[in-house]
Design a protein around this motif. Structure first.
Motif, PDB file in Angstrom:
ATOM      1  N   VAL A  94      44.797  28.206  44.620  1.00 15.30           N
ATOM      2  CA  VAL A  94      44.739  29.235  44.576  1.00 15.30           C
ATOM      3  C   VAL A  94      45.605  29.985  43.597  1.00 15.30           C
ATOM      4  N   LEU A  95      45.314  30.923  42.934  1.00 16.54           N
ATOM      5  CA  LEU A  95      46.113  31.372  42.409  1.00 16.54           C
ATOM      6  C   LEU A  95      47.156  32.708  42.342  1.00 16.54           C
ATOM      7  N   PHE A  96      48.239  32.486  41.891  1.00 17.07           N
ATOM      8  CA  PHE A  96      49.395  33.775  42.248  1.00 17.07           C
ATOM      9  C   PHE A  96      49.730  34.714  41.269  1.00 17.07           C
ATOM     10  N   ASP A  97      49.233  36.034  41.056  1.00  8.95           N
ATOM     11  CA  ASP A  97      49.682  36.708  39.620  1.00  8.95           C
ATOM     12  C   ASP A  97      51.331  37.317  40.133  1.00  8.95           C
ATOM     13  N   GLU A  98      52.993  36.709  39.556  1.00  6.22           N
ATOM     14  CA  GLU A  98      53.827  37.529  40.208  1.00  6.22           C
ATOM     15  C   GLU A  98      53.291  38.082  41.388  1.00  6.22           C
ATOM     16  N   PRO A  99      53.445  36.723  42.382  1.00  6.39           N
ATOM     17  CA  PRO A  99      54.030  37.069  43.616  1.00  6.39           C
ATOM     18  C   PRO A  99      55.388  37.502  43.883  1.00  6.39           C
ATOM     19  N   ASP A 100      55.891  37.123  43.083  1.00  6.87           N
ATOM     20  CA  ASP A 100      57.474  37.829  43.641  1.00  6.87           C
ATOM     21  C   ASP A 100      58.087  38.982  42.442  1.00  6.87           C
ATOM     22  N   SER A 101      56.871  40.176  42.565  1.00  4.83           N
ATOM     23  CA  SER A 101      57.283  41.212  41.530  1.00  4.83           C
ATOM     24  C   SER A 101      57.689  42.252  42.731  1.00  4.83           C
ATOM     25  N   GLY A 102      58.735  42.967  41.967  1.00  5.56           N
ATOM     26  CA  GLY A 102      58.897  44.212  43.569  1.00  5.56           C
ATOM     27  C   GLY A 102      59.567  43.655  44.492  1.00  5.56           C
ATOM     28  N   LEU A 103      60.067  42.153  44.950  1.00  5.12           N
ATOM     29  CA  LEU A 103      60.512  41.311  45.916  1.00  5.12           C
ATOM     30  C   LEU A 103      61.936  41.292  45.711  1.00  5.12           C
ATOM     31  N   ASP A 104      62.725  41.501  46.839  1.00  9.61           N
ATOM     32  CA  ASP A 104      64.406  40.873  46.673  1.00  9.61           C
ATOM     33  C   ASP A 104      64.611  40.365  46.812  1.00  9.61           C
ATOM     34  N   PRO A 105      65.505  39.743  46.530  1.00 11.80           N
ATOM     35  CA  PRO A 105      65.847  37.379  45.961  1.00 11.80           C
ATOM     36  C   PRO A 105      65.496  37.009  47.135  1.00 11.80           C
ATOM     37  N   VAL A 106      65.952  38.300  48.349  1.00  9.34           N
ATOM     38  CA  VAL A 106      65.918  37.247  50.131  1.00  9.34           C
ATOM     39  C   VAL A 106      63.903  37.162  50.066  1.00  9.34           C
ATOM     40  N   ARG A 107      63.710  38.374  49.749  1.00  4.94           N
ATOM     41  CA  ARG A 107      62.332  38.102  50.355  1.00  4.94           C
ATOM     42  C   ARG A 107      61.596  36.866  49.123  1.00  4.94           C
ATOM     43  N   THR A 108      62.016  36.994  48.182  1.00  8.25           N
ATOM     44  CA  THR A 108      61.508  36.276  47.252  1.00  8.25           C
ATOM     45  C   THR A 108      61.365  34.689  47.824  1.00  8.25           C
ATOM     46  N   ALA A 109      62.859  34.327  48.041  1.00 11.59           N
ATOM     47  CA  ALA A 109      63.207  32.970  48.613  1.00 11.59           C
ATOM     48  C   ALA A 109      62.089  32.746  49.971  1.00 11.59           C
ATOM     49  N   PHE A 110      61.887  33.415  50.560  1.00 12.02           N
ATOM     50  CA  PHE A 110      61.101  33.053  51.726  1.00 12.02           C
ATOM     51  C   PHE A 110      59.816  32.856  51.047  1.00 12.02           C
ATOM     52  N   LEU A 111      59.213  33.971  50.711  1.00  7.86           N
ATOM     53  CA  LEU A 111      58.088  33.326  49.830  1.00  7.86           C
ATOM     54  C   LEU A 111      57.951  32.303  49.488  1.00  7.86           C
ATOM     55  N   ASN A 112      59.120  31.949  48.102  1.00  6.80           N
ATOM     56  CA  ASN A 112      58.945  30.418  47.876  1.00  6.80           C
ATOM     57  C   ASN A 112      58.467  29.310  48.993  1.00  6.80           C
TER      58      ASN A 112
END
Ligand SMILES: Nc1ncnc2c1ncn2[C@@H]1O[C@H](COP(=O)(O)OP(=O)(O)OP(=O)(O)O)[C@@H](O)[C@H]1O
Length: 342
Positions: free
Chosen positions: A186-204
């Motif tokens: 699975v390749l992820f191209d900047e999965p966290d771009s445009g996400l706030d820090p909380v959503r980035t933490a959930f995504l991680n």
């Protein structure tokens, strides 16, 4: 709609899935001496790295250093000038179109914006690859789509259009779509771009949980230092038209190499300037300036069900094996509470 890790049911399913896949551990990607130019512009040269099967790798680098170009080359969308990318014995740089088509089936890709079809609801977006590439019945497609929607915490949002949901939800829908053909990579191209820090933490957390469940090989391009510090097994850094370093997370987080140290600690002092490289005057002005000490190495993010990932190692194992003293305070339990770590 809540942002959440996979439900208990999907975790159970994941564990069963994992047991079924005892013998499958993603696939290795072996890149050797890869070089890519556009016209006279060399993007990077001599890139050599092995992305181990089933592990999570993060690729970092200043803007414009060719991270997206590397992803596109690895999936065979761009042809390198030189070098090889070997996956399951096939070199993507020199194989036939037919072989490339087969190898591409191993990949799932999460594009930056989720790359959803705006006029289709999430269900049809996620079902799209199954309808295009398989002859599965609609009831089988429904089972798979709902399973992947559950995995990414989007059950109940099937009827929404991409334009009606948040960027975080769109990313997760894109992830569900990337997973429907059960990819080995699975390749992820900047999965966290445009996400706030909380959503980035959930995504991680979702990325780590998914890796534990599907055992695929993950390659993530990101600018988020916190993601790079806490999520992967390995980190790579592209800089100045080459791969400056690639290796285990602890190796890069304890590295004194100026470019690696500067980038992974988001510092201004170091060789990287506003337009990639600093000039001689800028570097001379910094001479003698004391660098701040390396910060502690945080604990790696663990799957939320408490079951270790196959490739997860004991905190500090790489440092111990290589006689490296990690920065003071490294791997302290409180470090799991580092921003973005929970
Ligand atoms: N198809 C193309 N034709 C010509 N040049 C290209 C093409 N694709 C990318 N480039 C160039 O390659 C360089 C690297 O681009 P790339 O998007 O891979 O960088 P990046 O490291 O992913 O940047 P960012 O972090 O800003 O997303 C840029 O100078 C870009 O203009």
């Amino acid at each position: 709609m809540h942002l959440c890790a996979p439900s208990q049911a999907s975790r159970r399913a994941g564990v069963e899935h994992r047991e079924l896949r005892e013998l499958f551990v993603g696939v290795e990607i072996k890149v050797d001496d890869l070089t890519k130019s556009f016209g006279k512009q060399l993007i990077w040269g001599g890139v050599t790295l092995t992305i181990p099967a089933g592990e999570i790798c993060v690729m970092l680098g200043p803007s414009g250093t060719g991270k997206s170009v590397l992803l596109k080359t690895i999936i065979g969308l761009l042809k390198p000038d030189r070098g090889s990318i070997v996956i399951e014995g096939t070199d993507l740089a020199s194989c036939s179109e037919k072989e490339l088509y087969e190898i591409r089936k191993l990949f799932g890709v999460l594009f930056q914006d989720g790359a959803m079809f705006g006029s289709m609801n999430l269900y049809d977006n996620v079902a799209f690859p199954l309808r295009e590439h398989t002859r599965k019945s609609e009831s089988e497609i429904r089972r798979i789509v709902m399973e992947k929607m559950d995995l990414v915490g989007l059950l109940g949002a099937e009827d929404k259009l991409p334009g009606e949901i948040s960027g975080g939800m769109r990313k997760r829908a894109g992830l569900a779509r990337a997973l429907v053909l059960d990819p080995e990579i699975v390749l992820f191209d900047e999965p966290d771009s445009g996400l706030d820090p909380v959503r980035t933490a959930f995504l991680n957390q979702l990325i780590v949980d998914l890796n534990a469940q599907i055992d695929a090989t993950f390659l993530i391009v990101t600018h988020d230092i916190n993601t790079a510090r806490t999520v992967p097994d390995n980190i790579g850094l592209l800089y100045h038209r080459h791969l400056a370093m690639f290796g285990p997370r602890e190796m890069l987080l304890s590295s004194e190499e100026p470019v690696v140290r500067q980038f992974l600690n988001a510092q201004r002092v170091g060789p990287i300037g506003m337009s990639e490289e600093k000039d001689a005057d800028e570097l001379a002005a910094e001479a003698g300036q004391e660098l701040p000490p390396l910060p502690p190495i945080p604990l790696q993010l663990e799957p939320s069900n408490g079951i270790s990932r196959r490739s997860q190692r004991e905190p500090g194992a790489w440092c111990r094996e290589n006689g490296v003293t990690p920065p003071p305070g490294s791997f302290a339990p409180a470090m799991t509470m580092a921003p973005g770590g929970n």
